[in-house]
Write a protein that holds these residues in place. Structure first.
Motif, short mmCIF file in Angstrom:
data_model
loop_
_atom_site.label_atom_id
_atom_site.label_comp_id
_atom_site.label_asym_id
_atom_site.label_seq_id
_atom_site.Cartn_x
_atom_site.Cartn_y
_atom_site.Cartn_z
N ILE A 170 6.82 -14.74 9.22
CA ILE A 170 6.40 -13.42 8.76
C ILE A 170 7.43 -12.86 7.78
O ILE A 170 7.08 -12.32 6.72
N ALA A 171 8.72 -13.03 8.13
CA ALA A 171 9.78 -12.52 7.25
C ALA A 171 9.70 -13.19 5.89
O ALA A 171 9.81 -12.53 4.84
N SER A 172 9.48 -14.52 5.90
CA SER A 172 9.41 -15.25 4.65
C SER A 172 8.20 -14.83 3.83
O SER A 172 8.27 -14.67 2.61
N LEU A 173 7.08 -14.64 4.51
CA LEU A 173 5.86 -14.19 3.84
C LEU A 173 6.08 -12.81 3.22
O LEU A 173 5.69 -12.55 2.08
N TYR A 174 6.73 -11.95 3.98
CA TYR A 174 6.99 -10.60 3.49
C TYR A 174 7.89 -10.64 2.27
O TYR A 174 7.71 -9.86 1.32
N GLY A 175 8.86 -11.58 2.31
CA GLY A 175 9.77 -11.70 1.18
C GLY A 175 9.04 -12.01 -0.11
O GLY A 175 9.48 -11.65 -1.20
N VAL A 176 7.90 -12.70 -0.01
CA VAL A 176 7.17 -13.08 -1.22
C VAL A 176 6.16 -12.00 -1.63
O VAL A 176 6.09 -11.62 -2.79
N VAL A 177 5.41 -11.51 -0.66
CA VAL A 177 4.31 -10.61 -1.03
C VAL A 177 4.68 -9.14 -0.93
O VAL A 177 3.93 -8.28 -1.38
N HIS A 178 5.82 -8.81 -0.32
CA HIS A 178 6.32 -7.43 -0.23
C HIS A 178 5.36 -6.48 0.45
O HIS A 178 5.29 -5.30 0.10
N THR A 179 4.58 -6.97 1.37
CA THR A 179 3.74 -6.07 2.14
C THR A 179 3.43 -6.75 3.46
O THR A 179 3.49 -7.98 3.56
N THR A 180 3.12 -5.95 4.47
CA THR A 180 2.74 -6.56 5.74
C THR A 180 1.26 -6.30 6.04
O THR A 180 0.78 -6.68 7.10
N TYR A 181 0.58 -5.63 5.12
CA TYR A 181 -0.83 -5.34 5.37
C TYR A 181 -1.69 -6.52 4.95
O TYR A 181 -1.58 -7.02 3.82
N VAL A 182 -2.54 -6.97 5.88
CA VAL A 182 -3.36 -8.15 5.63
C VAL A 182 -4.25 -7.95 4.40
O VAL A 182 -4.41 -8.86 3.58
N GLY A 183 -4.77 -6.74 4.25
CA GLY A 183 -5.66 -6.47 3.12
C GLY A 183 -4.96 -6.67 1.78
O GLY A 183 -5.57 -7.16 0.83
N GLU A 184 -3.68 -6.29 1.72
CA GLU A 184 -2.96 -6.46 0.45
C GLU A 184 -2.49 -7.90 0.28
O GLU A 184 -2.47 -8.41 -0.84
N ILE A 185 -2.14 -8.54 1.40
CA ILE A 185 -1.70 -9.93 1.31
C ILE A 185 -2.82 -10.78 0.73
O ILE A 185 -2.59 -11.63 -0.12
N ILE A 186 -4.04 -10.52 1.18
CA ILE A 186 -5.18 -11.33 0.73
C ILE A 186 -5.37 -11.19 -0.77
O ILE A 186 -5.87 -12.09 -1.44
#
Lengths: 472, 175
Positions: A170-186
């Motif tokens: 999760i931390a690594s994913l956040y580092g790339v996409v800068h958000t934790t909201y699934v809607g924005e990640i998608i």
């Protein structure tokens, strides 16, 4: 904020409160606890059914109520209700601890309801942890202390390890996409999926859910936890918790929108590994619950085929499969609980002569096992069919072929169970089993559902399609 | 050298020494006390860098909660320090070999790659703002945490009782 959207969860919180108070009462009274639990869980199904059409977001957009989540909440409530139904003789757990048992079971269901509705990584993680911790405690709650603590600790250690891995992801994913909201990640993720940090982050995040589903290489806990836990707890782990895992895994894989071939390759590999390993190891099992554990590992592989298709029909197939799986596995566990009435572990050989002792249970077991094997006209066949067709449409021919071979292998040990129930005679002439009228009713409903939904899957299929379309 | 730099070096020295003492003590309680000293040092470092919230969390969570938990566990288990044997060559050789690889790579990275300097974005905020953000936007996860703590409490009580019962039964069986 509209609180009415949160009604199913609020109802389950209320239920937790009731059991919490019951746990305070000094004098144990299993009958009273059981009837309260039965009543409350029936109402729970009604509440979830009534709120199936709700839609909206809550709590600063971390919580989304849509058809996808509501359908899964109904399935979870039904799973919870079914497990409560087989708790009338809760011999595997000390009388003093019955309220705690119901408390943990209810909290776990609530956590999984929160899980299927969460659309924010931190909330997803917390809900997942809450449901896992309830299960970690339910496993060693069994009477006859000793070996069960060992299986509980094994389960806990594997779980704690995977949740650490998941947090890292999760931390690594956040580092790339800068958000934790699934809607924005998608929205952001398909653009950056080529970066190693993104795809590895997503993969490691998936580990937590793969653990819940007992997919290879996170399957090691399953056989021990299944065998070590009380029969009813095992039934719950094998049914309701698997459904929640499928739901959240589908939601998370849908994040990538099928834009990463690397992710597809990894998931396909895991799928093949789990079904092959599960089926091959299941062949040599002598203990019924261990056999069902390995069969659930292989089924996790089949579900992954649907998810890995990353199309709407694939997701719908996976959801359908989860529902089918819940019914079939539950039917098997119902028989296990009834035959092992003293709460002991059931050997397959102990099923001998079941068709004479209780024709109804033997028939239910046969249908459940045939369903798991994927023999028409059961719902298990329809589920496999949908999943395989979705994969074929995407051109995963080899994957489907390997799955087919696996289905054939699995027939061997499923037929072993049927053989024990129908063809083997027990040495000691055991008396016929008394099956109470509510149990007969329950068995009848399940058997009808397995057959009718297998032949006429249209309505359920429409529902799963609509639920899957909420994901895309 | 400014007064801040002096404070930094003194703190860094204290942290190094305390951590070194913590991992070499044979008495577990002594190591924990040294570890707490080291945590306090890191907390003060954070404060020096302008992160008061992080400093407070370090003290409350690490030095406070977790270390007290460690102390409790050690006191309950009553491990005899003399029974803890020193790790032999077979155990520490692979570990130190791997550690040396890390050290070598770290030195290489620092000396060989001058372009490895990147300016990190400053994220300065007051504890109050952070708290408001956390408890407003993330209050559902925080409520879930409260459930988690309840379950942990129930579990700790049950397992504790089970252990006590088991020990009692074993004693009776021995008699």
């Amino acid at each position: 904020m509209t609180w009415s959207l949160f009604i199913p969860e609020l109802y389950f919180m209320l239920m937790i409160g009731v059991f919490f108070c019951l746990a305070m009462v000094l004098r144990p009274n299993p009958k009273r606890d059981f009837f309260i639990a039965l009543l409350l869980s029936t109402l729970g199904v009604v509440v979830c059914l009534a709120s199936v059409k709700l839609e909206g977001t809550l709590f600063y957009n971390v919580y989304r109520v849509d058809l996808f989540s509501q359908v899964f909440k109904v399935i979870l409530a039904i799973g919870f209700f079914l497990v409560i139904c087989i708790c009338s003789e809760l011999t595997g757990i000390g009388e003093r601890y019955h309220p705690e048992f119901y408390l943990l079971l209810t909290t776990c269901t609530l956590a999984m309801m929160l899980l299927v509705s969460s659309v924010e990584l931190l909330t997803i993680y917390m809900a997942l942890e809450l449901s896992s911790y309830c299960l970690y405690l339910l496993v060693p709650l069994r009477r006859g202390y000793g070996v069960h603590v060992e299986s509980g600790i094994k389960y806990f250690l594997v779980g704690a390890f995977t949740s650490a891995v998941m947090l890292f992801g999760i931390a690594s994913l956040y580092g790339v996409v800068h958000t934790t909201y699934v809607g924005e990640i998608i929205r952001v993720l398909p653009g950056v999926i080529g970066r190693p940090a993104a795809v590895i982050g997503l993969l490691l995040t998936l580990c937590g859910f793969l653990f819940k589903l007992a997919v290879f290489p996170f399957h090691i806990w399953a056989p021990d936890a299944y065998q070590g836990a009380a029969n009813q707890v095992t039934a719950y782990i094998a049914t309701a918790s698997k459904v929640a895992a499928v739901a959240i895994l589908t939601r998370m894989v849908a994040l990538s929108s099928g834009s990463s071939t690397y992710l597809v390759h990894v998931l396909v590999t895991l799928s093949i590994a789990s079904m092959t390993l599960g089926n091959l190891v299941a062949i040599v099992q002598k203990d019924m619950k261990r056999l069902l554990a390995y069969s659930s590992i292989s089924h996790a592989g089949y579900v992954l085929i649907g998810i890995v298709s990353m199309t709407q029909s694939g997701y719908a197939g996976a959801i359908f499969y989860a529902v089918a799986y819940l019914m079939m596995k539950f039917t098997c566990f119902l028989v296990v609980v009834k035959v092992a009435y003293d709460g002991s572990d059931l050997k397959i050989a102990q099923l001998a002569g079941l068709h004479r002792r209780s024709p109804m249970l033997a028939m239910a077991l046969m249908l459940g096992v045939f369903g798991l094997a994927g023999i028409p006209p059961t719902i298990g066949f329809t589920g496999k069919f949908l999943v395989f067709v979705a994969a074929m449409k995407k051109g995963y021919f080899t994957l489907v072929l390997i799955a087919m071979i696996n289905v054939v292998i699995s027939l061997y040990y499923y037929l072993q169970v049927v053989r024990a129930a129908y063809l083997l005679e027990s040495d000691a002439s055991l008396p016929p089993m008394k099956v109470s009228i509510p149990t007969k009713l329950l068995v009848g409903t399940l058997v009808t559902a397995i057959l009718v939904l297998g032949v006429f899957p249209q309505y359920l299929l429409e529902l799963t399609r609509a639920a899957a379309s909420a994901l895309m | 050298m400014t007064i801040y730099a002096a404070i930094f070096y003194v703190l860094a020295g204290v942290i190094l020494v305390a951590t070194g003492m913590a991992i070499t003590r044979r008495n577990l309680v002594h190591s924990i006390v040294y570890l707490i000293i080291s945590f306090f040092g890191s907390a003060m470092l954070y404060y020096l860098f302008g992160a008061p919230l992080l400093a407070a969390l370090e003290i409350i969570i690490y030095a406070g909660a977790i270390m007290v938990l460690f102390l409790f566990i050690i006191m309950m288990l009553r491990v005899d320090p003399s029974s803890l044997r020193r790790p032999d060559l077979k155990q520490w050789l692979p570990a130190s070999a791997l550690g040396l690889i890390y050290v070598a790579i770290a030195i290489l990275v620092v000396t060989q790659d001058p372009g490895s300097r990147t300016m990190l974005e400053m994220a300065l905020t007051k504890p109050r703002v952070f708290g408001e953000f956390l408890f407003q936007k993330y209050w559902l996860p925080i409520e879930i945490v409260s459930f988690l703590l309840l379950i942990a409490l129930v579990g700790a009580l049950y397992l504790g009782k089970a252990f006590a019962r088991d020990a009692r039964e074993r004693e009776e069986a021995e008699k």
